[in-house]
Design an enzyme around this catalytic site. Structure first.
Site, PDB file in Angstrom:
ATOM      1  CG  HIS A 382      -2.093  -0.945   0.915  1.00  0.00           C
ATOM      2  ND1 HIS A 382      -2.118  -2.225   1.413  1.00  0.00           N
ATOM      3  CD2 HIS A 382      -3.187  -0.811   0.153  1.00  0.00           C
ATOM      4  CE1 HIS A 382      -3.203  -2.820   0.980  1.00  0.00           C
ATOM      5  NE2 HIS A 382      -3.878  -1.991   0.220  1.00  0.00           N
ATOM      6  NE  ARG A 525     -10.712   0.040  -0.901  1.00  0.00           N
ATOM      7  CZ  ARG A 525      -9.512  -0.396  -1.270  1.00  0.00           C
ATOM      8  NH1 ARG A 525      -9.402  -1.355  -2.164  1.00  0.00           N
ATOM      9  NH2 ARG A 525      -8.422   0.137  -0.766  1.00  0.00           N
ATOM     10  CD  GLU A 624      -9.982  -6.491  -2.609  1.00  0.00           C
ATOM     11  OE1 GLU A 624      -8.948  -5.983  -3.045  1.00  0.00           O
ATOM     12  OE2 GLU A 624     -10.667  -5.948  -1.728  1.00  0.00           O
ATOM     13  CG  ASP A 648      -5.733  -7.469  -1.739  1.00  0.00           C
ATOM     14  OD1 ASP A 648      -4.688  -7.836  -1.174  1.00  0.00           O
ATOM     15  OD2 ASP A 648      -6.327  -6.430  -1.433  1.00  0.00           O
ATOM     16  CB  CYS A 695      -9.778  -0.375  -9.182  1.00  0.00           C
ATOM     17  SG  CYS A 695     -10.202  -1.473  -7.827  1.00  0.00           S
TER      18      CYS A 695
HETATM   19  C1  PEP Z   1      -6.569  -4.374  -5.092  1.00  0.00           C
HETATM   20  O1  PEP Z   1      -6.427  -5.220  -4.213  1.00  0.00           O
HETATM   21  O2  PEP Z   1      -6.311  -4.578  -6.293  1.00  0.00           O
HETATM   22  C2  PEP Z   1      -7.042  -3.019  -4.755  1.00  0.00           C
HETATM   23  C3  PEP Z   1      -7.307  -2.131  -5.688  1.00  0.00           C
HETATM   24  O3  PEP Z   1      -7.149  -2.722  -3.437  1.00  0.00           O
HETATM   25  P1  PEP Z   1      -5.893  -2.330  -2.518  1.00  0.00           P
HETATM   26  O4  PEP Z   1      -4.683  -2.268  -3.402  1.00  0.00           O
HETATM   27  O5  PEP Z   1      -6.215  -1.047  -1.847  1.00  0.00           O
HETATM   28  O6  PEP Z   1      -5.850  -3.503  -1.575  1.00  0.00           O
HETATM   29 MG    MG Z   2      -7.290  -4.841  -2.259  1.00  0.00          MG
END
Ligand code: PEP
Ligand code: MG
Length: 786
Positions: A382, A525, A624, A648, A695
């Site tokens: 992250h 989200r 995910e 994920d 995304c």
């Molecule tokens: C993902 O898991 O692809 C996602 C967009 O969520 P994050 O990266 O915030 O876990």
């Molecule tokens: Mg994610």
């Protein structure tokens, strides 16, 4: 079978590496009926291979023939860490022969890398005079041979250390450390400092600037401190340090407030409150009088606070314990006069840290950071995503960087290819400055085209939205021309202010974002903390497998009060109509149903209170987790849209921790298994008639874009700065070609094959020669074999 058994036998009896390798190549050549079998081993820099044993090539060339990674087919196997199997080797563009080996006579080749802990340490290769296509069975057993030999090579090198000269030991030590193998005992540091590094390319962009080493926080429990003999002197110094810390925090808070807004500044306000708390100051004074030791006094008072806060059920109070600890450290730093820790960061700094954590973005002076380099972590953690969102070039997983850098020295960071140069010479600096300018011009060109819609050449519309996390990101959306917000990560806000804002504050914020974007859609989200996004007070530090633990929607459902407040805030913002609510990490229908029930109850609450909201607020889920993709048809019947989170989804499908650099070579969203789950989700969405977006970071992976378009993804959401690049790729594609590519990719056996399909398409549509993005795409396309 006998080949493997015999290699295992040789390996088991091995006590001399050269002899073992000779025996292995003899045996393999004979059993596979090959004209040549050779082993190439890496040199100390891990970037070159040297012929170390051969059956069939000129024996004189052993130890003499050296080739860099990526060169020749053998070098390619090491570079790609994958087997290379070629019937007509001489026709391959990478073919290179070494006259001293007599190699030009050979037609077919099979080469597999020797890998230890993900690091290639050599290559095992066979060659034949007559053309031969090696069946998969042979490739497999050849790979197993390589797996059997690899640890022997590594162990032999470890053992050899004992007999080496000091210099040799240093070099081997470095090599082994780079391979992730801890050395027992002390290996002296190399006198010649390493100045070139390569890590994972994490956020594109080039930076040239002074190194700023992120200080590791003082550990009050470990600190050694000699108090003065006079108690009142001790008290005076402690209170003076307190005062200094207080006025510095004041400055920081004001500064941060004006630059990033109140969300970020709130962290510092909390700290000031603690320092101003009369009880806190009185307790410190009393303790220092009694113990005659400022450190002890701080420890005791902080300990008492921590115990009290930790005993409180409410997470908002519990997390104050961390704030108290932070404040204590700050005071102690003043007391010790650890001035260098307090030095402001120079403009244009290259921050070197152990890891890039989301919390850093709340605490550092972001506008002074030119780039971030971390020893650990991977490109999809992250912290890395936040770096990309904030357009800060970043490289992660750079082994040895912390020990090598000198604070203040000039460095070059290329976030596009992961290279770092410490104390570069003028020539290199000039070269990179030019590249920096080219990059800036390219971005300007692309941004100038921001009004064009995202559409393929044959008119297939793809919505290109942005992933953001802060109100300050809104300007990036305008700058780069996104069609809306595909993912608003609310956790960044929470992490920044170190607490969850009240419903009112959230409602204001979400409304502000929705109105700024209207009529473009804004997908908000709900809280996605846990895993690598640690939130004191809400997440449980003690979880053994946090990525599989109580994170994301699971945590929200556990803290229903916090979750309801957020749902109500999103509903209130939805009165502006363009809001969508997205639930992260759904893994079972029951979670979706519970969340929907809470939304319905929240609607009823608002209705009773006469507060407006959009009755038809679309509620979507993130796909995910593999289970969600596998039951996508069921889930699609009960939600309004899908958004695929490939960061994920890749992690959970491939069982590869997205933040662990040791396994980052296994992390690939273009793995056929991940594609299969994306395909399944797209089909489920289509038959239920609901929209689907993607995304994850994959949305801006150039090799993936043609395939995602071809699979039927209707919206790609990525970092704002990537939007123009993705748009340019979409514009160059024909939908029917992309669909054909996607069909082929679905049949592919490996991520490498999938990459090659994407790369071939980018080349075919001429993007490799594109005046703006061509220079970035070329190495990507070439490395993928397109
Ligand atoms: C993902 O898991 O692809 C996602 C967009 O969520 P994050 O990266 O915030 O876990
Ligand atoms: Mg994610």
């Amino acid at each position: 079978m006998t080949l493997l058994a015999d290699v295992a036998e040789i390996v088991a009896r091995s006590h001399d590496l050269d002899e073992t390798l000779r025996n292995v190549v003899d045996l393999v050549a004979k059993r596979l009926d090959a004209d040549v079998c050779s082993v190439y081993l890496t040199s100390v820099d891990l970037r070159h291979l040297t012929l170390s044993a051969t059956k069939g090539l000129n024996p004189e060339s052993v130890g003499r023939v050296t080739l860099p990674f990526g060169e020749g087919l053998v070098g390619l196997a090491a570079e790609l860490r994958e087997p290379i199997v070629i019937e007509h080797a001489r026709e391959h563009p990478k073919f290179r022969y070494f006259p001293e080996t007599g190699e030009e006579r050979f037609e077919s080749l099979m080469a597999v890398p020797l890998i230890v802990r993900g690091v290639p340490i050599g290559v095992l290769a066979v060659q034949t005079r007559a053309p031969r296509s090696f069946p998969p069975r042979d490739v497999q057993s050849f790979q197993t041979c390589a797996q059997l030999i690899a640890p022997v090579v590594m162990n032999a090198r470890l053992l050899a250390i004992v007999d080496q000269s000091e210099e040799e030991r240093e070099r081997l030590g470095t090599q082994l450390a780079v391979s992730g193998i801890p050395m027992r005992g002390r290996v002296p540091l190399s006198r010649e400092r390493q100045t070139e590094f390569r890590g994972s390319a994490t956020a594109r962009g080039i930076a040239i600037g002074p190194i700023y080493v992120l200080p590791t926080p003082l550990d009050l429990a470990e600190l050694e401190y000699t108090p003065s003999t006079d108690a009142s002197r001790e008290e005076h110094d402690l209170l003076a340090a307190l005062h200094e810390a207080r006025s510095e925090l004041d400055d920081t808070r004001e500064d941060v407030d004006s630059r990033f807004g109140p969300d970020f500044a709130a962290v510092f306000q909390t700290h000031i409150q603690i320092l101003e708390d009369k009880g806190f100051v009185a307790k410190l004074s009393a303790e220092v009088q009694q113990t005659r030791n400022a450190l002890l006094a701080l420890r005791n008072v902080l300990g008492a606070y921590r115990r009290t806060f930790e005993g409180i059920e409410d997470p908002y109070f519990r997390e104050r314990a961390d704030d108290v600890e932070d404040v204590g450290r700050r005071v102690m730093e003043r007391l010790l006069g650890v001035r260098h820790r307090l030095e402001p960061m120079p403009e244009g700094s290259i921050v070197v840290a152990d890891n890039i954590l989301p919390g850093h973005f709340a605490r550092l002076e972001i506008e002074k950071i030119a780039a971030i380099v971390s020893e650990h972590g991977g490109p999809t953690s992250h912290g890395a995503i936040f770096a990309r969102t904030l357009e800060i070039p970043a490289v992660t997983g750079v082994v040895g960087i912390q020990a090598a850098v000198r604070p203040g020295e000039i460095a070059i960071v290329d976030g596009g290819d992961g290279h770092i140069h410490l104390s570069p010479d003028e020539r290199l600096i000039t070269e990179y400055r030019r590249a920096q300018q080219r990059y800036a011009v390219a971005i300007q060109h692309l941004d100038a085209l921001r009004e064009r819609p995202g559409e393929t050449r044959d008119g297939h519309r793809i919505s290109l939205t942005a992933n953001v996390g802060l109100v300050s990101d809104l300007r990036l959306i305008e700058q780069h021309g996104a069609d809306g917000i595909g993912l608003f990560r609310t956790e960044l806000l929470v992490l920044a202010r170190r607490g969850f804002p009240e419903e009112e504050e959230q409602a204001q914020l979400y409304t502000q974002v929705a109105q700024a974007l209207a009529p473009r859609p804004v997908t908000i989200r709900t809280l996605d903390v846990g895993g690598d996004k640690d939130l004191a007070g809400l997440t449980d530090h003690a979880e053994e497998n946090p990525q599989l633990g109580c994170r994301s929607i699971r945590l929200s459902l556990e803290h229903e009060g916090v979750f309801r407040a957020q749902i109500r805030a999103i509903l209130r913002a939805s009165a502006s109509c363009n809001v969508r609510l997205l639930l992260p990490m759904i893994s079972a229908l029951s979670e979706l149903r519970t969340a929907r029930r809470l939304v319905e109850e929240s609607k009823a609450d608002l209705e009773r209170a006469g507060i407006p909201f959009a009755r038809a607020l679309p509620i979507g889920i993130m796909i995910e987790v593999p289970s969600a993709a596998l039951i996508a048809d069921t889930l699609a019947r009960e939600c309004d849209f899908f958004s695929i989170g490939t960061n994920d989804l890749t992690q959970y499908t491939l069982a590869v921790d997205r933040g662990n650099e040791r396994v980052s070579h296994l992390y690939d969203p273009l793995h056929p298994a991940v594609l299969a789950l994306i395909d399944r989700s797209v089909r489920a969405a289509a038959s239920a008639g609901i929209p689907i977006s993607l995304c994850g970071e994959m949305a801006s992976n150039p090799l993936a874009v043609p395939l995602l378009v071809g699979l039927g993804i209707e919206e790609l959401s990525c970092a704002p700065s990537a939007v123009p690049v993705v748009k340019e790729i979409v514009h160059a594609l024909d939908y029917s070609d992309a669909a054909a590519d996607a069909r082929r990719a679905r049949q592919a056996g490996s991520a490498a094959e999938v990459q090659a399909i994407g790369a071939a398409r980018l080349r075919q549509v001429g993007l490799i020669d594109h005046s703006d993005i061509g220079p970035w795409l070329r190495p990507i396309i070439e490395a993928a074999g397109g």
